[in-house]
Enzyme design. Structure first.
Site, mmCIF file in Angstrom:
data_model
loop_
_atom_site.group_PDB
_atom_site.id
_atom_site.type_symbol
_atom_site.label_atom_id
_atom_site.label_comp_id
_atom_site.label_asym_id
_atom_site.label_seq_id
_atom_site.Cartn_x
_atom_site.Cartn_y
_atom_site.Cartn_z
ATOM 1 N N ASP A 31 10.275 -17.214 -26.199
ATOM 2 C CA ASP A 31 8.855 -16.991 -25.923
ATOM 3 C C ASP A 31 7.976 -17.515 -27.055
ATOM 4 O O ASP A 31 6.899 -18.064 -26.825
ATOM 5 C CB ASP A 31 8.585 -15.492 -25.715
ATOM 6 N N TYR A 34 7.789 -21.267 -26.844
ATOM 7 C CA TYR A 34 6.967 -21.628 -25.683
ATOM 8 C C TYR A 34 5.484 -21.460 -26.011
ATOM 9 O O TYR A 34 4.664 -22.330 -25.707
ATOM 10 C CB TYR A 34 7.351 -20.752 -24.490
ATOM 11 N N ASP A 35 5.137 -20.331 -26.628
ATOM 12 C CA ASP A 35 3.736 -20.077 -26.966
ATOM 13 C C ASP A 35 3.190 -21.119 -27.932
ATOM 14 O O ASP A 35 2.024 -21.513 -27.844
ATOM 15 C CB ASP A 35 3.584 -18.676 -27.570
ATOM 16 N N SER A 79 1.275 -20.301 15.425
ATOM 17 C CA SER A 79 1.949 -19.014 15.264
ATOM 18 C C SER A 79 3.357 -19.146 15.832
ATOM 19 O O SER A 79 3.688 -20.135 16.493
ATOM 20 C CB SER A 79 1.191 -17.919 16.016
ATOM 21 N N LEU A 80 4.174 -18.131 15.583
ATOM 22 C CA LEU A 80 5.520 -18.126 16.140
ATOM 23 C C LEU A 80 5.612 -17.121 17.273
ATOM 24 O O LEU A 80 5.034 -16.033 17.195
ATOM 25 C CB LEU A 80 6.546 -17.771 15.058
ATOM 26 N N GLU A 109 16.056 -17.570 8.467
ATOM 27 C CA GLU A 109 15.366 -17.402 7.196
ATOM 28 C C GLU A 109 14.559 -16.104 7.224
ATOM 29 O O GLU A 109 14.267 -15.559 8.289
ATOM 30 C CB GLU A 109 14.426 -18.583 6.931
ATOM 31 N N LYS A 111 11.263 -13.904 7.218
ATOM 32 C CA LYS A 111 9.861 -14.049 7.610
ATOM 33 C C LYS A 111 9.032 -13.246 6.596
ATOM 34 O O LYS A 111 8.926 -12.025 6.684
ATOM 35 C CB LYS A 111 9.628 -13.529 9.031
ATOM 36 N N ASP A 113 6.121 -11.539 4.458
ATOM 37 C CA ASP A 113 4.912 -10.824 4.844
ATOM 38 C C ASP A 113 3.884 -10.993 3.730
ATOM 39 O O ASP A 113 3.679 -10.115 2.897
ATOM 40 C CB ASP A 113 5.232 -9.342 5.067
ATOM 41 N N TYR A 214 8.826 -23.056 2.862
ATOM 42 C CA TYR A 214 9.845 -22.984 3.909
ATOM 43 C C TYR A 214 9.786 -24.123 4.927
ATOM 44 O O TYR A 214 10.648 -24.225 5.794
ATOM 45 C CB TYR A 214 9.811 -21.641 4.638
ATOM 46 N N LYS A 278 15.385 -20.888 13.544
ATOM 47 C CA LYS A 278 14.977 -22.267 13.789
ATOM 48 C C LYS A 278 16.163 -23.072 14.314
ATOM 49 O O LYS A 278 17.280 -22.934 13.813
ATOM 50 C CB LYS A 278 14.486 -22.931 12.494
ATOM 51 N N LYS A 302 11.269 -9.742 15.046
ATOM 52 C CA LYS A 302 10.558 -8.680 14.331
ATOM 53 C C LYS A 302 11.426 -7.428 14.282
ATOM 54 O O LYS A 302 11.967 -6.990 15.309
ATOM 55 C CB LYS A 302 9.238 -8.358 15.032
ATOM 56 N N CYS A 394 -13.898 21.442 -6.720
ATOM 57 C CA CYS A 394 -12.442 21.312 -6.677
ATOM 58 C C CYS A 394 -11.864 22.212 -5.590
ATOM 59 O O CYS A 394 -12.196 23.408 -5.534
ATOM 60 C CB CYS A 394 -11.856 21.684 -8.039
ATOM 61 N N CYS A 397 -9.865 25.177 -7.587
ATOM 62 C CA CYS A 397 -10.470 26.199 -8.458
ATOM 63 C C CYS A 397 -11.981 26.321 -8.292
ATOM 64 O O CYS A 397 -12.612 27.127 -8.983
ATOM 65 C CB CYS A 397 -10.141 25.892 -9.916
ATOM 66 N N CYS A 410 -11.445 16.954 -11.550
ATOM 67 C CA CYS A 410 -11.737 18.355 -11.861
ATOM 68 C C CYS A 410 -11.605 18.541 -13.370
ATOM 69 O O CYS A 410 -10.516 18.323 -13.936
ATOM 70 C CB CYS A 410 -10.769 19.280 -11.124
ATOM 71 N N CYS A 416 -7.396 25.305 -13.571
ATOM 72 C CA CYS A 416 -7.159 24.810 -12.211
ATOM 73 C C CYS A 416 -5.666 24.883 -11.921
ATOM 74 O O CYS A 416 -4.865 24.167 -12.531
ATOM 75 C CB CYS A 416 -7.666 23.376 -12.075
#
Length: 652
Positions: A31, A34-35, A79-80, A109, A111, A113, A214, A278, A302, A394, A397, A410, A416
């Site tokens: 590191d 690299y820096d 879309s699929l 593969e 999917k 999200d 992909y 696919k 799905k 609250c 209390c 609170c 409390c």
């Protein structure tokens, strides 16, 4: 010219190291080194007032913009078609076979999200990044995407190239960001979309997104025969390509992969909502063509729904140990992902306003990883919808609430009961002081009878005091007193965790115990010293320094010591051994107690982490190990079983 050439040389060297680190998971430079290279490049760019297109300094984010420009995709993004059962997959195969008798070979593969987007490359450089939008027109988000370290700014291929993929946030990154208190992100999918759609690329950079490629929409001067060739080409160009790439011949092969992933998907460090099937041969997919909405040669499978709608009946407010109020949605019970859901989390009042939800409206809820579900947003209002209002006092209390940022708090720290109960329950927990026999019910009794509100007061409890509580007989009383006595000798990291410092979890407490040799050093630690530690950001650092600036906190710690609590510090440096300095992941069922294995590894200088990544050095795999083991194999990480682990231990 010499300085320009030096800039080009630095860019090539740094980008090579980035590729080795982020894509191959095999760092080739420290590191510090690299820096130094990056600092030299920054200085040259500042001096010459030039930033080349493939400079890694784009990763830190450019200036904010006022709005996104629109861009019409060169090729429509379809879309699929979706399926939820093997029968539907079989029907898809039969339907396609009637159109064209293609070769029986399928690629499966993940999917992802996240947020779909296309990367446009010209002459080997990233020209623009565009969101999917409506499939025809998307937003240009180039400055934001340049901050993603798994997006190559320069590739070997010099022709025009259009790469399709997904920007996503790893679940481990989501947890890390939420733990620091920098932001409140409710799920990785929305977090990724929000990061890309943020007008300030510097904020995008802080969200630490990833990109997986992909497919290819267009490639100038090169053709691909199979999806396998596309996959290989993407990897050769420096992309992180799909982590699942299974080739099968028929429906039985498809079923086997679906069954395998269904069991392990929740252990992945990223969200998937299904699989993509696919047809492998590109010519076959081309001949099958498209419907009005879908490509016929691809199908999305799905998994069981993790999102559903239900009626929001009420919102109740819970008080945590720091006094912060959290809204909880009370729902009309509904079945989701194998459980009956009647409650779900919200974040704060701003979260309620942003999602535009109200009592009696229908809301989307999501459940993943078998944790408490969350309210995602509004489905539809009803005629009898009631606005959700902020509480003024609250609920525990009746103290008047105060606003701290986006949260209600609170201020009644000592009176409390919900705060007290949370604070003391945390203090006595196994990973903290490990005091058995003091339950939430007992804490309520102790407060009601003796006004015990602070942890040190637990060490002032006597036999006679417990004898007056309902349900306490001689044996139980003695067990509790013995547990309190035994807890007086406590490991340093456990003591730090027991203090309940805001944003300090078990891992951070352990790291603090290794960095600051005793509690007095930790008390005096500056924000700068804390930020210099790995995995501690500014918010966590400020939480720690603020905690030790509070005179009440210091007084309570001193009272613990006066009452006999003794911190057990590690003596001296950990001697060199097989595990020292390694990042280790445990997966599968172990014969040994997992906590014991973790403590043993930590005592030997290992850093036990929860998920497999490019930085992981070793995976210890027990029985029925799932996706973590698969990912470790994919990344080429060393894997040992429990027997091998014990053999190594016995030789240390």
């Amino acid at each position: 010219m010499e300085k320009i050439e030096r800039m080009k040389e630095l860019i090539n060297v740094i980008n090579k190291h980035n590729y080795n680190y982020y894509i191959l998971a095999k760092p080739t430079i420290s590191d510090v080194e690299y820096d130094r290279l990056l600092d030299e490049l920054f200085d040259l760019e500042k001096e010459l007032n030039i930033v080349l297109p493939n400079s890694p300094t784009h990763r830190v984010g450019s200036d904010a913009i006022t709005k996104f420009e629109k861009f019409t995709h060169f090729h429509r993004l379809y879309s699929l078609e979706k399926s939820n059962s093997l029968d539907e997959i079989e029907n898809w195969i039969k339907r396609n076979k009637k159109i064209y008798d293609y070769q029986n070979e399928y690629l499966i593969e993940y999917k992802f999200d996240g947020l779909q987007m296309v990367l446009y490359y010209e002459n080997g450089h990233l020209d623009k990044a565009v969101t999917r939008g409506n499939g025809f027109v998307g937003d240009i988000v180039t400055s934001q995407v340049k901050t993603i370290k798994t997006v190559p700014l320069q590739i070997p291929f010099k022709g025009s190239l259009q790469v399709r993929g997904e920007a996503y946030m790893r679940k481990s990154v989501l947890n890390e960001l939420n733990e620091t208190g920098l932001i409140d992100l409710k799920n990785a999918r929305n977090a990724a979309a929000g990061a890309i759609r943020n007008l300030d690329p510097k904020i995008t950079a802080k969200r630490k997104l990833d990109y997986v490629a992909y497919d290819i929409s267009f490639s100038e001067g090169i053709e691909f025969n199979t999806q396998e060739e596309i996959h290989k080409f993407l990897i050769e160009q420096g992309f992180s390509s799909n982590f699942l790439f299974e080739k099968v011949k028929d429906i039985n092969g498809i079923k086997a992969i679906i069954d395998k992933i269904a069991k392990t998907k929740d252990n992945l460090d990223f969200l998937i909502d299904g699989l993509v099937i696919k047809i492998n041969l590109v010519i076959d997919r081309t001949k099958l063509g498209y419907t009005d909405r879908f490509p016929r040669g691809e199908l999305a499978y799905k998994f069981e729904a993790e999102e559903i709608t239900t009626k929001l009946l009420d919102v109740v407010w819970q008080v945590g140990r720091t006094g912060k109020l959290t809204p909880i949605a009370v729902l009309e019970p509904v079945e989701l992902a194998g459980a009956t859901i009647s409650r779900a989390t919200l974040n704060n009042y701003n979260d309620i306003l942003r999602k535009n939800i109200s009592i009696n409206s229908r809301v989307f809820i999501r459940r993943s990883n078998e944790v408490i579900p969350e309210v995602i947003g509004l489905s539809e209002k009803s005629s009898d919808s009631i606005e959700i209002t902020l509480p003024k006092v609250c609920p525990s209390c009746n103290s008047e609430l105060i606003s701290v940022g986006a949260n209600l708090v609170c201020p009644n720290h000592l009176g409390c009961i919900e705060q007290i109960e949370d604070r003391l329950t945390h203090f006595v927990s196994r990973d903290a002081m490990n005091i058995d026999g003091i339950s939430e019910k007992t804490i309520k009794q102790l407060y009601k009878e003796y006004k015990i509100a602070e942890p040190y007061q637990l060490y002032e409890i006597s036999y006679e005091m417990l004898e007056r509580l309902d349900g306490f007989k001689e044996k139980k009383i003695q067990n509790v007193l013995n547990s309190i006595l035994n807890s007086k000798k406590v490991k340093y990291s456990n003591f730090i965790f027991a203090l309940g410092i805001l944003n300090v979890g078990k891992k951070t407490a352990y790291n603090l115990s290794k960095t600051f040799k005793n509690i007095d050093e930790l008390k005096q630690a500056s924000t700068e010293q804390l930020i210099a530690m790995q995995d501690i950001g500014e918010i966590v650092a400020i939480s720690i320094t603020d905690y030790f600036k509070d005179e009440l906190n210091i007084s309570n710690i001193n009272k613990l010591f006066e009452l006999g609590v003794e911190i057990i510090y590690e003596n001296g440096e950990i001697v060199d051994n097989y595990f020292k300095g390694l990042k280790v992941v445990l997966t599968g069922s172990l014969k040994l107690a997992r906590n014991e294995v973790i403590e043993k590894l930590q005592s030997l200088g290992a850093d036990v982490v929860s998920s497999v990544s490019k930085n992981t050095n070793l995976v210890i795999a027990g029985e029925s190990a799932g996706s973590k083991l698969d990912k470790a194999k994919l990344l080429g990480i060393k894997i040992i079983n429990e027997e091998e682990f014990m053999d190594i231990l016995n030789k240390i």
